[in-house]
Design a protein around this motif. Structure first.
Motif, PDB file in Angstrom:
ATOM      1  N   UNK A   6      36.734 -11.002  58.870  1.00  0.00           N
ATOM      2  CA  UNK A   6      35.004 -10.996  58.658  1.00  0.00           C
ATOM      3  C   UNK A   6      34.703  -9.480  58.321  1.00  0.00           C
ATOM      4  N   UNK A   7      35.389  -8.489  59.128  1.00  0.00           N
ATOM      5  CA  UNK A   7      34.977  -6.958  58.822  1.00  0.00           C
ATOM      6  C   UNK A   7      35.580  -6.977  57.234  1.00  0.00           C
ATOM      7  N   UNK A   8      36.820  -7.389  56.888  1.00  0.00           N
ATOM      8  CA  UNK A   8      37.484  -7.095  55.633  1.00  0.00           C
ATOM      9  C   UNK A   8      36.664  -7.645  54.533  1.00  0.00           C
ATOM     10  N   UNK A   9      35.903  -8.935  54.873  1.00  0.00           N
ATOM     11  CA  UNK A   9      35.144  -9.384  53.858  1.00  0.00           C
ATOM     12  C   UNK A   9      33.975  -8.840  53.386  1.00  0.00           C
ATOM     13  N   UNK A  10      33.457  -7.831  54.260  1.00  0.00           N
ATOM     14  CA  UNK A  10      32.290  -7.226  53.637  1.00  0.00           C
ATOM     15  C   UNK A  10      32.493  -6.053  52.440  1.00  0.00           C
ATOM     16  N   UNK A  11      31.466  -6.164  51.715  1.00  0.00           N
ATOM     17  CA  UNK A  11      31.663  -5.541  50.241  1.00  0.00           C
ATOM     18  C   UNK A  11      31.607  -4.202  50.568  1.00  0.00           C
ATOM     19  N   UNK A  12      30.806  -3.723  51.584  1.00  0.00           N
ATOM     20  CA  UNK A  12      30.873  -2.330  51.955  1.00  0.00           C
ATOM     21  C   UNK A  12      32.328  -1.623  52.246  1.00  0.00           C
TER      22      UNK A  12
END
Length: 343
Positions: free
Chosen positions: A302-308
């Protein structure tokens, strides 16, 4: 806005003050009463007041009158017989206000609500003011150490009126030195003026307000070119994301809030952050604690999916900037201008 503290300013100063209060943020939205903390109403100096001449930042002479009586945020009438030379702060909150006015306190309490402390020398906000300076550490701001306060031999003791536990030790503190309780809910401009009236540096305060507001305006102009970039400001308890960007903070700098970002400070989950998917993620918190939290997220899809995250737009700002005081506002403006010109 409440009236200013005790010392009555000239008509010219008052007119500048009215102009200077346009870019403030309301601190009462930002921090709990335990972690940090009306502009105080002023009485005219007595006819026998002593005049102290000092040079302000422009090299012009200003006259400060002593003794002066200050009515603080709790309604106490506090008499200062002369300009305080030894100042004890029961919280670091007003440290930047004094630094901005060119004054170094004798002692201050350190630490934050989450129990984390970092040295002033390692703070991006405070380090420029710490060269050759010694400030006695009074310990945690969450519990007033009366023995340490006494040892600091203050001419005046300063904190905010909602400082947790202050009522229980107030009378004992007044036996050590005059105690002035300021209003944490005031704008940074008014709190700076309140501090300046305690030490007779009102003219310097107005200069600082002008400078900081100019820097904020420059940052707003830069940010306005990128309204499509959402900006999420967080702290962390090591388990979740604590939203700390108040509506006034976003309005002051012209920042775009991510969809679903809370209106008030609250802890939110990683999944909630993923739904926001901010363009920028900024942690304004203890660096060691924050980087440990971010590292704990690295294995999360989930974290790795963030654009930032994918585009390396995770940033770390000094936790002391959460004060939103004059130096913090100036540093925030400078960092935002840098952030919004990187790409």
């Amino acid at each position: 806005m409440k009236k200013p503290m005790s010392f009555i300013l000239s008509a010219a100063v008052m007119s500048m003050l009215l102009v200077g209060c346009s870019a403030g943020t309301n601190k009462s939205e930002d921090v709990s009463a335990e972690e940090v903390p009306v502009i105080q109403e002023a009485l005219a100096p007595t006819a026998e007041a002593e005049e102290v001449t000092e040079e302000d930042s422009a090299g012009e002479e200003a006259v400060a009158e002593w003794p002066r009586t200050i009515v603080d945020a709790a309604g106490h009438e506090v008499v200062l017989e002369s300009m305080p030379e030894r100042i004890t702060l029961l919280h670091t909150f007003y440290l930047e206000h004094l630094f901005a006015l060119g004054v170094t306190p004798t002692a201050a309490s350190l630490g934050n609500l989450l129990g984390q402390t970092e040295s002033l020398e390692s703070s991006e906000l405070f380090a420029p003011y710490m060269s050759g300076v010694e400030i006695m550490d009074l310990g945690s701001a969450r519990e007033v150490n009366l023995e340490a306060v006494l040892e600091s031999a203050p001419d005046v003791i300063i904190t905010f009126s909602i400082h947790g536990g202050i009522d229980e030790v107030y009378d004992q503190l007044t036996e050590i030195a005059p105690v002035i309780l300021l209003d944490y809910s005031d704008t940074w401009q008014d709190q700076l003026l309140s501090c300046s009236q305690i030490i007779g540096k009102e003219s310097k305060a107005l200069d600082v307000i002008t400078e900081v507001e100019s820097t904020i305006a420059d940052a707003g102009e830069q940010v306005s070119q990128y309204q499509d970039r959402s900006y999420a400001l967080f702290r962390t308890d090591g388990k979740g994301f604590i939203a700390v960007g108040t509506p006034s903070y976003y309005e002051t700098f012209g920042l775009t809030k991510p969809e679903g970002y809370p209106e008030s400070s609250e802890t939110i989950s990683l999944e909630a952050v993923a739904e926001m998917d901010p363009y920028y993620i900024v942690f304004q918190h203890n660096y060691e604690a924050t980087t440990a939290f971010v590292q704990s997220l690295e294995s999360s899809s989930v974290w790795q999916s963030l654009d930032a995250v994918q585009n390396n737009r995770i940033y770390y700002f000094d936790e002391n900037m959460n004060s939103n005081g004059p130096l913090a506002m100036k540093l925030t403006a400078e960092k935002l201008m840098e952030l919004y010109t990187e790409e």
